[in-house]
Scaffold this active site. Structure first.
Site, PDB file in Angstrom:
ATOM      1  N   GLU A 159      62.500  57.467  62.418  1.00 33.25           N
ATOM      2  CA  GLU A 159      61.403  58.029  61.632  1.00 33.25           C
ATOM      3  C   GLU A 159      60.110  57.819  62.419  1.00 33.25           C
ATOM      4  OE1 GLU A 159      61.109  56.563  57.675  1.00 33.25           O
ATOM      5  OE2 GLU A 159      63.240  56.844  57.262  1.00 33.25           O
ATOM      6  N   ASP A 189      52.187  52.865  51.633  1.00 32.29           N
ATOM      7  CA  ASP A 189      52.430  51.906  52.704  1.00 32.29           C
ATOM      8  C   ASP A 189      51.668  50.614  52.498  1.00 32.29           C
ATOM      9  OD1 ASP A 189      54.156  53.543  54.284  1.00 32.29           O
ATOM     10  OD2 ASP A 189      52.414  54.752  54.820  1.00 32.29           O
TER      11      ASP A 189
END
Length: 258
Positions: free
Chosen positions: A47, A58
């Protein structure tokens, strides 16, 4: 065949390991070297993070990496150029992971076309509404044989999970926690029950478990309950510390044995 589908079709009983890193961090020019090092060391799928100024899902590690990448000058145009430069050397699936805003700015069709030209097999867009995916993004992505990967969490209803499973292809990204990304020492009973519950649904798509995997205990728990595991924050931390992908991978593999 799309490389993501090919990977899962050919894996047999093998448990897969996928890694995330943020393009442009720790250095602007290092994207290709990091990818090739991962491939050389047996990582099954990568990724590649698209840095964004407001990465809502995040934690601090990946937020910091994105900030550094943006300071270094990384953007989608540069990233696609870097990926094109190594396209012929990359055999494993590459999945871009990023937020909707930069992709919309780039243009949905232009993004999908650039993905194909750069050897990218799929994309994860955490803030893409499913309705917009179905009506706008999926028809374009299908045209370019690009897989748009959707996330599920412990709070996602069974009906919603089955709806996602029926309307996507590639794999389902099974988020271990509804919290932000970040390493964890273990998965508690609630997460283990979540894994078992989704296992029992016998979904059509394979599943990869991510968020919080950083050691042997969390890796084994993920791999026992899915096709494989995705590690992000732990590897990003090690890569930022060492500035060298092979050294970071050595340290990661050592941590996953403990």
């Amino acid at each position: 065949m799309n490389k993501i589908n090919q990977l899962f079709a050919q894996r047999g009983d093998k448990k897969l390991l996928s890694l995330y890193f943020c393009a442009g961090c720790p250095t602007l020019e290092g994207t290709g070297d990091v990818i090739l090092a991962m491939q050389r060391r047996g990582i099954a799928m990568i990724e590649v993070g698209i840095p964004f100024s407001d990465p809502l899902a995040d934690g601090p590690v990946i937020q910091s990496a994105a900030t550094q990448a943006l300071k270094n000058g990384m953007n989608l145009h540069i990233l696609f150029c870097q990926l094109k430069a190594i396209k012929d050397q990359v055999q494993i699936p590459l999945v871009l992971m990023g937020y909707l805003n930069p992709i919309l700015h780039y243009g949905i069709e232009a993004f999908c076309q650039s993905c194909v030209e750069a050897g990218v097999s799929g994309a994860i867009i955490p803030d893409l509404p499913f309705k917009d995916y179905q009506e706008v993004v999926k028809p374009i992505a299908d045209k370019y044989d690009l897989r748009i990967i959707m996330l599920i969490t412990p709070e996602t209803s069974e009906d919603r999970i089955r709806f996602i499973d029926d309307n996507t292809d590639g794999f389902v990204y099974m988020v271990s926690s509804a919290a932000i990304t970040g390493a964890q020492k273990s998965f508690d009973d609630a997460k283990q029950e979540y894994f078992r519950r989704i296992n029992a649904m016998n979904l059509r798509n394979p599943r990869m478990i991510g968020f919080g995997i950083s050691n042997k205990q969390t890796l084994e728990a993920a791999q026992q309950n899915a096709a494989g595991a995705i590690i992000g924050s732990k590897f990003v931390t090690l890569l930022n510390e060492s500035k060298d992908a092979d050294e970071a991978l050595d340290k990661l593999f050592d941590a996953l044995e403990r």
